[in-house]
Motif scaffolding. Structure first.
Motif, PDB file in Angstrom:
ATOM      1  N   PRO A  23      -3.534   4.019   2.343  1.00  0.00           N
ATOM      2  CA  PRO A  23      -2.662   3.679   1.220  1.00  0.00           C
ATOM      3  C   PRO A  23      -2.154   4.938   0.519  1.00  0.00           C
ATOM      4  O   PRO A  23      -2.793   5.988   0.547  1.00  0.00           O
ATOM      5  N   LEU A  25      -7.401  -1.734  -0.896  1.00  0.00           N
ATOM      6  CA  LEU A  25      -6.100  -1.671  -0.223  1.00  0.00           C
ATOM      7  C   LEU A  25      -6.272  -1.442   1.278  1.00  0.00           C
ATOM      8  O   LEU A  25      -5.507  -1.978   2.084  1.00  0.00           O
ATOM      9  N   GLY A  60       0.794  -1.218   0.000  1.00  0.00           N
ATOM     10  CA  GLY A  60       0.000   0.000   0.000  1.00  0.00           C
ATOM     11  C   GLY A  60       0.825   1.265   0.000  1.00  0.00           C
ATOM     12  O   GLY A  60       0.297   2.361   0.184  1.00  0.00           O
TER      13      GLY A  60
END
Length: 313
Positions: free
Chosen positions: A84, A111, A25
């Motif tokens: 992220p 994410l 991420g």
């Protein structure tokens, strides 16, 4: 290493970086991981590496797992302000985007949801959904059995339920969505903003750019989101001083989703990324931490972009 050996690694660099980004991420951590893999490739007895691409995939995956398990990363993400790192449309680190699963796997929503997974579950999920590896290949990469691979992916899919958000939105569509959001926010009327949001819309900001870095702000209802953005869009000398000068506001596509992008002297100073469901905004994520916008700024400066929605806020 000779030129051919370096070229063989470089041919895989973008794919490896995309894999590492989905696992971590973070573009910065992904780049570091790929560089560590290059050092391993440099030191390896390459005569015994039958399939370089498979070997490098295994190295990058396991280096990323080690990073996810590190005490430093666990502490940073336990604080709750972590989000992220956003990437601008066209960034090669976003990787494959031919299928809906590949596009969804790199959205901010997914994410973020992947933070619920163990490092091995996360790796198995990414290898399967984003890169279409079979269970036998995943088992070999992760050093587990095929049945364990199947179990990890099943658990991951259960925890990462389909978001139902639109992905693969083109530039023109993103522009229309962001333009409507900016116009509603700038109008000063919360009801115009609420009308653009789903009934269960939520929002989160990292608090940076507001003198609140490290203190996440969460908005649990459409009304609270609307109130917050109506207040933010009302300019004042104090806000301009905090920002460092007059801000330009653009529409963009970030991680496959429409986004509002704020720039100062062609440097990105903040983004608001929008999840779209049923033609409405289901979530907003605000990121303004400078270190998380460096790569996005570099990509923004390389690309041509449309005229700003707001020339000077």
């Amino acid at each position: 290493m000779d030129t051919a050996t370096v070229a063989r690694f470089e041919a895989s660099r973008h794919r490896l970086a995309s894999l590492a980004y989905r696992l971590l991420g973070s573009a910065a951590d992904a780049e570091d991981t790929v560089q560590d893999a290059f050092l391993r490739w440099q030191a390896a007895d390459r005569e015994f590496v039958e399939v370089p691409e498979a070997w490098l995939t295994k190295i990058v995956t396991n280096l990323a797992i080690d990073r996810l398990r590190s005490a430093k990363v666990r502490r940073e993400r336990a604080v709750g302000a972590w989000m992220p790192e956003p990437l601008l449309d066209g960034d090669p680190m976003l990787g494959p985007a031919e299928t809906a699963e590949q596009r969804e796997s790199v959205t901010m929503a997914v994410l973020t949801l992947m933070e619920r997974l163990s490092p091995v579950e996360r790796a198995a999920y990414v290898l399967r959904e984003a890169f279409s590896y079979g269970h036998a290949e995943i088992a070999e990469i992760l050093g587990i059995s095929e049945s364990a691979s199947q179990q990890h992916i099943h658990r991951a899919r259960r925890r990462i339920t389909a978001t139902g958000n639109s992905t693969g939105i083109d530039r023109a569509c993103a522009h229309r969505i962001v333009e409507a959001f900016v116009a509603a926010a700038a109008s000063g009327r919360t009801e115009r903003l609420v009308a653009l949001l789903t009934d269960d819309a939520t929002g989160i900001s990292d608090g940076a750019g507001l003198g609140l870095s490290g203190k996440p702000l969460r908005f649990s209802t459409p009304e609270r989101i609307a109130t917050a953005f109506r207040a933010r869009f009302k300019p004042s000398p104090a806000k301009r001083k905090l920002a460092g000068g007059p801000i330009s506001v653009h529409a963009a596509v970030i991680n496959g989703c429409p986004a509002m992008l704020a720039t100062l002297d062609d440097r990105v100073v903040g983004v608001v990324i929008m999840d779209i469901r049923d033609d409405k905004i289901a979530g907003v994520r605000g990121i303004a931490t400078p270190g998380r916008l460096d790569r996005l700024t570099a990509q923004w400066q390389r690309q041509e972009h449309d005229a700003p929605l707001i020339e000077s806020w």
